[in-house]
Design an enzyme around this catalytic site. Sequence first.
Site, PDB file in Angstrom:
ATOM      1  N   ASP A   1      -1.728  -0.909  -9.871  1.00 53.48           N
ATOM      2  CA  ASP A   1      -2.032  -2.305  -9.611  1.00 53.48           C
ATOM      3  C   ASP A   1      -2.075  -3.032 -10.947  1.00 53.48           C
ATOM      4  OD1 ASP A   1      -2.290  -2.385  -6.810  1.00 53.48           O
ATOM      5  OD2 ASP A   1      -4.311  -1.552  -6.915  1.00 53.48           O
TER       6      ASP A   1
ATOM      7  N   GLU B   1       0.832  -1.217   0.000  1.00 54.40           N
ATOM      8  CA  GLU B   1       0.000   0.000   0.000  1.00 54.40           C
ATOM      9  C   GLU B   1       0.864   1.265   0.000  1.00 54.40           C
ATOM     10  OE1 GLU B   1      -2.714  -1.108  -0.591  1.00 54.40           O
ATOM     11  OE2 GLU B   1      -3.153  -2.873   0.604  1.00 54.40           O
TER      12      GLU B   1
END
Length: 588
Positions: free
Chosen positions: A399, A206
């Site tokens: 991502d 993250e």
Amino acid sequence: MAFVVSSRSILALRYDGPHMVNIVLHTHLPWVLNHGAWPHGSDWVCEATAECYLPLLDMCRRLVHDGITPGITFTMSPVLAEQLAHPAYPALFSDYCTSHAQLARADHQHLSQEGAPQEQLALAEYWERWYLQKLDEFTNNHGSDIIASFRELADAGAIEIITCGATHGYLPLLAEDASVRLQVALAQRVHHRHFGRRPSGMWMPECAYRPAYPWRTLLPVAPYATARPRLGVETVLNDYGMRYTVVDEASIAGSTPIAMRRPDGTYLAIDEADAVTRSMLDERSALDAFWAGDPLHRKGMGVFARSMSIALQVWSGQTGYPGDPDYLDFHKKFFKSSLRYWRVTDVKADMAHKDYYRPEWAVGKAQEHAAHFVSILGATINHRSGVTGRMPTVCLPFDTELFGHWWFEGPVFLEHVLRGLAAAGIQASTLETSMSVNPPTAVVALPESSWGRNGNHDVWMHSSTQWMWEREYRLEHRVRMLFEKHSQRQWSADEHRVLGAMMREVVLAQASDWPFLVSTGSAAEYASMRFHNHVEDALALADACERLAGGGILTDADEAVLVGVEQRDALFPEILDVLGIHEVNPRV
């Protein structure tokens, strides 16, 4: 500079200078093998393989064949690598593709009986061919071994693969430095096993970072409610040979200037730095790479920052390319098969008003958008180098699932971007190459941050997830007390077996995916169940180990828990070796 835009072709342009663009694809899914299939479970990995990993691998191979180095940095989480390399995975993927082809065939039969338009019938045939093609590619082009294909490209220098936290643990909020160390040390070892080399860089899960300071939790967990010195995350990464990472743009903007770092690793105060470094420290743009360290310069590493305004053009479903009317709609699915037959049409339109998908339109639009994006990158590089007189660093992390899953045409777009950059004389380079060619010199102290909403921990430490962190902290403390109590112990075969299973459950419980899925509501019940089960199994195994250490034996209940864990969560065989725990008279 002159350029020509063709409506369905790559932008024809060239830029002078050794400019680099760093495309970073964060490749991660939580451990889902043996924990269900659909809607949450192993289908996640199969879906990502079909829609993302296979198209991207084949894209890289085509580029290499045409003399273009893709230069992508893939950040492969160890927990995902373990799943893709699992001996049960090829059969799972084969079943997934076969069953989805059958679903498409059944759709075609049903739709024909219902008198559906030819457009939809053609799409049912399209999906049947598509899934069978993916199975053929997986089996014949990649030998049913996705990890081997990634490794082959990395060994050839076409891409770079770096690591991530072992189970994607949210490093800044873990209560023990030992937990952070285990996530990093285990990642290093597992990466080496799969890819034959130690990683040079690490993706912080993250992009979450915490500097060194006297940390404490605000939750009612007594062992960690008193502030005590904690290591900065970069110190731990540096201890295990990680030389660079990625942070969000806001992290650089909120950083504190410290010094200039010389090539030999020594430092100069800000007022002694050259004019170029001082300007970098004053401005602290995401278009520069930095050296992150603490104010005493004890540890540090290179940091690349996400160029948010540029990246937003690619990943935003509202204002970016994926929201174009011609692309496959992600949300609307056929009620019988969950296959997608509609295009975006209008991002604000009701689902009932979506038009049928036309693959040829979408491919053409992806090429147009690629040309537009190359022009944006070229203009950014030209402007930045003209203003500063130095090579900019354009870092674009996404991502991996954006390219193919959330945005079905994403791999087509990315391939044409890379071809366009090569034609324009702009090098798509790995982070390792950029660190070598254009090493950072300006040193900053980073603030606590993430790439989540508000740039902090809110997405993961949320009112709906506090119970998870309270339980996780109590589990960390339970494990710490177990090892402190038996620190000098020689572990028997049974104890060694129980400890290994226990520690696997501990690191699986630490995955940032569980609080994320609860906080966002995307799969809250599944994530809560998974987290609860991992914690309960870890605690049960800790109790079993305590009994064994006290001269007891494994009970039937202990054995049942242990066997269940070993069957479900067979990963990370090196975890106890990483911890320095060895079995007395190991089994042959």
